[in-house]
Structure formats: structure tokens, C-alpha cells
Design a protein around this motif. Structure first.
Motif: not given
Length: 341
Positions: A274, A277, A301
């Protein structure tokens, strides 16, 4: 005074644990997140190579539409037309090579080895002038409305080269048109650029170059382990009086840091994914071409998993070193106590 020194050592003890965990994470992120090989593996894991025809089609269509000298026929091709053309022309292994080349070029730019990033279109051009190119044009024409007599005459006078309406010729006329396709593809191939620039690098070498700040951040991460070593030396200065103290005061934080980082390496992939990203989506547009930004964001991921594998291993090794140091320190303390008694 001794109590004050121990208090300062305890503060450094806590700061060392927090800092070391962060340093291990960020050093591994810096080592893995700026290498094209990391994303090649992630593209493979998440089957993103299959999207390359669509990405290349967008870049190629945009490049040709901005070229005033391009053939009208090429400008009439939509992104979907280019996508099907590229997928028909290039076998999967060559498509993968093109994607890998784009990743290599992008990270060469980010790492300062070049001032632009490009995608080579030479494989597409080489296939375009061959039999596969003729078949693609024939299939494209078959998808158009049937030709009128006027359009057939116009096609015969200037196939693909002028401002003509494309149409589907009758089957009996295809034998006459196919040689025209072959000759015109040579000219069309010459009109297709050899490469498409995906990062222009217009600010390269100037104070506005976005890589300058990134270089500072990465340099700080590379030097951050020296701060951790400094904290260890400060702990030794304030609290260590003998070998047993050294083993306990150093072994304890090593053990804690190792356990925490090993757990993060084993269980922290969603959180690190996360975080990556978020960085790509908020800061990636500064460094990444729009052509690849969304695809690279989807690899977060998989990239996090690649980053955390060494983190888990490093954490385990550090924890074992810390455990051994603590055990030996406790053993030395008991032996000293036994000798005194």
C-alpha cells in the motif's frame, strides 16, 4: 552521573530500535524499487506483459497524430486499430522484449544514466514490411464498408498515400491491390518513427530536474546505516564498562530489531505494498511515463513481496546475532556472580 548516562543510553537504545527497523526497510526499498529487474519479475507475476499492445498503441497513435508529415492513412487508425495491429505483428516474446526495453529505458532515466526514456518500434517496423504486415492491412480493409467504384479508382491511383476513404475491396480486386499494399508498406514503415519518447527529459540537467531531489533522498537512505552505527557507539560510550555490558546493551536491541523486521518481512507485504502504491500514485507521475505509471502501480504488491524477502532474512540473522549476544552476556554475568560468591 552514572544514572544519567544509563538514562541517555536507554533513550539511544529505544531510538536505535525504531531507527534500525526503518533503515532496514528503506534501504531494501531503495535497493529494489529503482531496478527494472524488480518490475520485470512483477510484470511476469501479474501477467502485465499481456497489456503491452494497448500501451504501445496509445503511445504510437499519439506520436503519429502529432506528426504533420505522417500518412493520412496512419492518422485514421484508432488506438484499437493499432492495438490489434501490434498484437498481430509481434509474437509474445518480442512483445516482452519491447516491454523490458521500456522498463530499462525508464529506470536508466530515473537513475541518471540517460536524460530521456524511449520505446523502440524497430521490431514493429520490421514485421510491418513483411507478410504479416500485408495480412494486417488486408484484415483492416475487410473491416471497412464495401468500396464504391469511385473509391476503387481512387485506391488504385494512390493506395494509402493520399486523403482517401478506406473501404473493403471485393475479393476479385484483392489480387490487384495486394502488390500495392506491399509497395506502400515500405513507404508507410519509413513514416513510422523508429522509437517513441516516453520521458522527454526537458528539464534534465536544470534545477527543475525532478531527479535531483530524488537523488538527495536516496543518498540519505544509503548513508542512514552510519547513523545506526553512531547510536551503537553512543550506547557503548554511556553504558558499557565491560564485555558483559557490551553484549547485553548491543544484543538486546539487535534481538528486538531482528524480531520486528522478521515479522514485517513475513507479514507486512500488504502494508508495504500500500505504501509503494501510494508513492507511485502521488509522486510517480513526476518520474514515470503515463504509459507505464498505472501498470507499475499495479505491481506494488509484487514489488513489496520482493523487497520483504531479504528483509525477513536480514531480520532473522540480526535476531539470531542478538540472541547469541544476550545469552553469552547473561552467562558471563552469572559466572561473574558465581565467582564473587
Amino acid at each position: 552521573m552514572r544514572e544519567l548516562f544509563k538514562l541517555l543510553a536507554a533513550i539511544c537504545f529505544i531510538v536505535f530500535i525504531i531507527t534500525s527497523v526503518l533503515v532496514l526497510l528503506f534501504v531494501n526499498i531503495e535497493r529494489k524499487a529503482f531496478v527494472s529487474a524488480t518490475y520485470k519479475q512483477a510484470f511476469e507475476d501479474q501477467k502485465l506483459y499481456e497489456r503491452m499492445p494497448a500501451l504501445l498503441a496509445s503511445a504510437l497513435q499519439a506520436s503519429i497524430s502529432q506528426n504533420p508529415d505522417a500518412f493520412p492513412f496512419l492518422k485514421e487508425l484508432s488506438v484499437e486499430d493499432w492495438q490489434s495491429t501490434i498484437a498481430s505483428l509481434l509474437p509474445p516474446e518480442e512483445m516482452r522484449a519491447l516491454a523490458d526495453g521500456a522498463l530499462d529505458s525508464t529506470f536508466d532515466y530515473i537513475n541518471g544514466r540517460t536524460n530521456t526514456a524511449v520505446i523502440s518500434l524497430l521490431p514493429i517496423k520490421s514485421h510491418l514490411v513483411g507478410e504479416s504486415g500485408v495480412n494486417v492491412i488486408k484484415q483492416f480493409l475487410k473491416a471497412q464498408p464495401d468500396c464504391t467504384v469511385e473509391q476503387l479508382t481512387q485506391m488504385g491511383l494512390g493506395f494509402l498515400g493520399g486523403d482517401i476513404a478506406l473501404c473493403n475491396p471485393p475479393a476479385e480486386a484483392m489480387g490487384f491491390i495486394e502488390p500495392l499494399i506491399q509497395s506502400q508498406l515500405q513507404t508507410i514503415s519509413a513514416a513510422v518513427p523508429d522509437q517513441v519518447t516516453i520521458i522527454a527529459g526537458t528539464d534534465s540537467g536544470t534545477p527543475n530536474d525532478p531527479r535531483f531531489k530524488l537523488h538527495i533522498v536516496r543518498s540519505a537512505i544509503r548513508f542512514s546505516p552510519f547513523f545506526v552505527v553512531l547510536l551503537l557507539l553512543v550506547i557503548a560510550l554511556f553504558a558499557v564498562r565491560n564485555l558483559r555490558d557490551l553484549l547485553i546493551w548491543w544484543g538486546g536491541p539487535f534481538l528486538i530489531v531482528g524480531v520486528i523486521t522478521a515479522l514485517i518481512g513475513l507479514l507486512g507485504s500488504p502494508l508495504v505494498g500500500w505504501f509503494l502504491q501510494f508513492l507511485i500514485q502521488t509522486q510517480g507521475a513526476i518520474f514515470l511515463p503515463s504509459l507505464l505509471a498505472s501498470s507499475i502501480a499495479e505491481t506494488a504488491s509484487a514489488v513489496a513481496h520482493q523487497i520483504l524477502i531479504p528483509v525477513a532474512f536480514q531480520g532473522f540473522v540480526i535476531a539470531m546475532i542478538g540472541l547469541i549476544m544476550v545469552v553469552v552476556g547473561v552467562f558471563l554475568g552469572r559466572r561473574t556472580l558465581y565467582q564473587v560468591t
